[in-house]
Design a protein around this motif. Structure first.
Motif, mmCIF file in Angstrom:
data_model
loop_
_atom_site.group_PDB
_atom_site.id
_atom_site.type_symbol
_atom_site.label_atom_id
_atom_site.label_comp_id
_atom_site.label_asym_id
_atom_site.label_seq_id
_atom_site.Cartn_x
_atom_site.Cartn_y
_atom_site.Cartn_z
ATOM 1 N N VAL A 129 9.932 6.327 -41.528
ATOM 2 C CA VAL A 129 8.771 6.449 -40.640
ATOM 3 C C VAL A 129 9.186 6.436 -39.170
ATOM 4 O O VAL A 129 8.424 6.846 -38.313
ATOM 5 N N GLU A 177 4.449 -1.499 -38.721
ATOM 6 C CA GLU A 177 3.225 -1.316 -39.487
ATOM 7 C C GLU A 177 3.511 -0.916 -40.940
ATOM 8 O O GLU A 177 2.746 -1.213 -41.837
ATOM 9 N N SER A 178 4.630 -0.225 -41.134
ATOM 10 C CA SER A 178 4.897 0.335 -42.465
ATOM 11 C C SER A 178 5.668 -0.587 -43.393
ATOM 12 O O SER A 178 5.684 -0.362 -44.600
ATOM 13 N N PRO A 236 7.097 8.224 -27.808
ATOM 14 C CA PRO A 236 7.112 7.228 -28.883
ATOM 15 C C PRO A 236 6.080 7.587 -29.958
ATOM 16 O O PRO A 236 4.950 7.919 -29.639
ATOM 17 N N ARG A 289 -1.188 8.041 -36.048
ATOM 18 C CA ARG A 289 -0.740 8.333 -37.402
ATOM 19 C C ARG A 289 -1.900 8.125 -38.392
ATOM 20 O O ARG A 289 -2.096 8.912 -39.309
ATOM 21 N N PRO A 313 0.628 4.928 -31.141
ATOM 22 C CA PRO A 313 1.299 5.626 -32.241
ATOM 23 C C PRO A 313 0.749 5.299 -33.625
ATOM 24 O O PRO A 313 0.539 6.196 -34.444
ATOM 25 N N ILE A 343 5.099 10.617 -45.938
ATOM 26 C CA ILE A 343 6.361 11.053 -45.323
ATOM 27 C C ILE A 343 7.407 11.305 -46.410
ATOM 28 O O ILE A 343 8.165 12.269 -46.343
ATOM 29 N N CYS A 388 7.458 2.146 -30.725
ATOM 30 C CA CYS A 388 6.197 2.740 -31.182
ATOM 31 C C CYS A 388 5.498 1.865 -32.220
ATOM 32 O O CYS A 388 4.294 1.970 -32.420
ATOM 33 N N GLY A 389 6.249 1.043 -32.920
ATOM 34 C CA GLY A 389 5.637 0.106 -33.856
ATOM 35 C C GLY A 389 5.352 0.671 -35.242
ATOM 36 O O GLY A 389 4.771 0.001 -36.089
ATOM 37 N N LEU A 390 5.764 1.920 -35.486
ATOM 38 C CA LEU A 390 5.468 2.514 -36.799
ATOM 39 C C LEU A 390 6.191 1.781 -37.921
ATOM 40 O O LEU A 390 5.657 1.586 -39.005
#
Ligand SMILES: Cc1ncc(C[n+]2csc(CCOP(=O)(O)OP(=O)(O)O)c2C)c(N)n1
Ligand code: SF4
Ligand code: SF4
Lengths: 85, 485
Positions: free
Chosen positions: A58, A21-22, B32, B237, B233, B196, A16-18
């Motif tokens: 994340v 990115e984070s 995902p 977000r 995704p 989060i 997903c790549g989160l």
């Protein structure tokens, strides 16, 4: 040797790549190759990890990411407070 | 000296493997980038940190998170759509020490389940609700939810949500915070790392408050649904951050000790409430009384109007008088008169988990259709008591004792068809020894005030017993021609 490192389970990751990115250090990337399930899994690519644990939080998968740190075992909360978010 | 140690890894509250899939069993079923996974992780971590995994029951909803029970290695119950807070209420009230979680989506909580959430909150139930608001119905493919934003497209608002036609988005946290009882309500967002980690604190706090018995706690979690929003995704977000959060402001809407002092409802034994306790017995006396009773699972079935449900109640009440644990579960046919009815009665010396009986030890069949329906379900070694002169020719039962008692005919002779069920009761007590006859007399006398009927009942009870005693060899397996040998 960086203060931390992360290991991504290459099968569990959904690409997903989160995390990529984070990551505050920009140390993660999605791989060029597809995994067995047809996604580009994430991987740590730069030796810049501080072990902050952000990618872990994340990531939607329960066990895709394991975070390691060089310190003598620190409780979770301390680890998080140390994190720059 | 410099050695790597694990600081974050899969929370032990998750199962090691998720049985839902045959392969890749450590991966969830979520899309995902779905926020449900992150929410699960925060909850699992908090449960572990609070040390309550063993005492936790998670109620999963209908929606994408319906499979939560594949992930949380806790107690799990899956509720009907929207009913999770009601189910959680029952679980918490019957297990006050448990940590009970109602995990719900916005379709589940804010649409079909509006009544349940409002009243659970209003009663100040000591449960924790995790309300995952992704502004849409995920599982069913993107229909409008009560939380869908004005102008937001969905399959059921293809031109964008129009307030004049579909109303405005409901802000559940704000709405519930108008109630007196809730202890803690906060809205958080899974929109970036910082938020989060804030969500992580809120999740922990809500569960901790429940542990302290604070009352109703809810965390509304704004969450990305990349699939239905048709966004990558990372973009989904970001959308939660830039758009959703603007319409659903983050913050604490309630954080106080409820004004009311919880009233401890005295947990009186049911027998006491019904005024049928008789003399007070010590544990020892109870134990010795129990020597005269036997645990049994009993199914009584027949036409409505044959006193089927009443017979079950009588047996259950007798059990209570004998200090047994009892349950009585009626099941009605479509019509009460001449329709079929049955009830399940459990007599036990232990606490009864579930009142449902699929394989009874004793069947009282008041008519042929009931015999045909339930005869084969009787456990090996069990007893069938059939209201009739003989078994229908085509029916044979292996390994169970069958007794045919023409109860309706005997009842007629005694003077009223209504006492056929009491005749069967007499036969049942004689056949199974589960409860003393004297108790039956007491219960019947208590139940029937009409003198004439009371006398008939006494006769019926004796007739049932005598019939079985004299004419039937209990324990014999009946041949097709009749009863016993
Ligand atoms: C009684 C009932 N009505 C309707 C449905 C169909 N249904 C399944 S999931 C769902 C909506 C779920 O949406 P939400 O609660 O937002 O959860 P998400 O899937 O987005 O996580 C609906 C209407 C159902 N299963 N049962
Ligand atoms: S967040 Fe998790 S699932 Fe997504 S790319 Fe990173 S490791 Fe993979
Ligand atoms: S449809 Fe949406 S809510 Fe459902 S699993 Fe996929 S991303 Fe999550």
């Amino acid at each position: 040797m960086a203060k931390g490192k992360v290991v991504v389970n290459q099968d569990e990751c959904k690409g997903c790549g989160l995390c990529v990115e984070s990551c505050p250090q920009k140390g993660m990337a999605l791989r060029e190759e597809l995994n067995h399930y047809g996604v580009h899994p994430a991987q740590q690519v730069e030796d810049v990890c501080t072990g902050c644990g952000i990618c872990y939080y994340v990531c939607p998968e329960p066990g895709a990411i394991v975070v390691y740190k060089v310190v003598a075992e620190a409780p979770r909360s301390e680890v998080l407070n140390a994190a720059t978010v | 000296m410099s050695e790597y140690k694990v600081t974050q890894s899969k929370a032990p509250v998750f199962f090691e493997y998720f049985d839902r899939k045959d392969e890749n069993r450590h991966q969830t079923h979520y899309c995902p980038g779905c926020g449900h996974g992150v929410a699960h992780k925060l909850i699992a971590e908090a449960l572990g940190d609070l040390g309550v995994q063993e005492d936790t029951i998670v109620v999963s909803p209908v929606g994408c998170s319906v499979f939560a029970y594949y992930y949380f290695n806790t107690g799990n119950v899956q509720a009907a759509h929207g009913r999770a807070p009601a189910v959680a209420t029952a679980l918490k009230r019957s297990n006050p020490k448990a940590t009970v979680i109602s995990y719900q989506g916005d379709g589940d909580l804010a649409a079909i389940g509006t009544a349940e959430i409002v009243h659970a909150a209003n009663r100040g139930e000591n449960i924790t609700v995790f309300f995952v608001n992704n502004s849409i119905y995920g599982m069913t493919g993107g229909q409008m939810a009560p939380t869908t934003l004005v102008g937001q497209e969905s399959t059921t608002s293809p031109w964008g949500r129009r307030p004049n036609n579909e109303g405005f988005p409901i802000k559940m946290s704000e709405m519930l915070a108008t109630l007196e009882a809730p202890a803690y309500i906060e809205r958080v967002a899974l929109s970036d790392a910082k938020h989060i980690l804030q969500a992580r604190k809120a999740v922990h706090k809500a569960l901790e408050l429940q542990k302290q018995g604070a009352g109703f706690t809810m965390v509304e979690i704004l969450s990305p649904c990349p699939t239905i929003l048709k966004m990558e995704p990372v973009v989904a977000r970001q959308w939660v951050h830039d758009v959703l959060t603007k319409h659903f402001p983050l913050g604490v809407f309630r954080d106080h000790k409820p004004e009311f002092t919880p009233v401890d409802v005295p947990q009186k034994p049911i027998a006491e409430l019904l005024g049928i306790t008789g003399s007070k017995l010590t544990e020892e006396e109870k134990h010795s009384r129990r020597q005269h009773t036997r645990a049994k699972t009993i199914k009584v079935a027949g036409f409505g109007g044959q006193g089927v449900l009443l017979l079950g109640q009588l047996i259950a009440e007798m059990g209570m008088r004998e200090h047994m644990e009892v349950s009585w579960l009626p099941s009605y046919g479509p019509e009460m008169r001449s329709g079929s009815a049955n009830c399940s009665v459990t007599l036990s010396h232990e606490r009864i988990g579930a009142p449902v009986i699929t394989r009874p030890e004793v069947l009282v069949a008041m008519n042929e259709p009931s015999l045909r329906k339930f005869g084969a379900t009787v456990k090996t070694g069990g007893v069938i008591l059939y209201n009739g002169r003989a078994l229908p020719e085509d029916l044979h039962y292996e390994g169970v004792s069958v007794a045919c008692i023409p109860a309706s005919e005997i009842a007629d002779q005694i003077g009223s068809a209504r006492v056929a069920n009491v005749i069967m009761l007499g036969a049942l007590l004689e056949a199974t020894d589960c409860l003393p006859f004297t108790t039956a007399s007491h219960v019947l006398a208590n139940f029937v005030k009409n003198q004439k009927l009371a006398e008939m009942n006494e006769k019926a009870l004796a007739a049932g017993r005598d019939f079985l005693d004299k004419e039937i060899l209990v324990g014999a397996v009946a041949g097709p021609d009749g009863c016993g040998e």
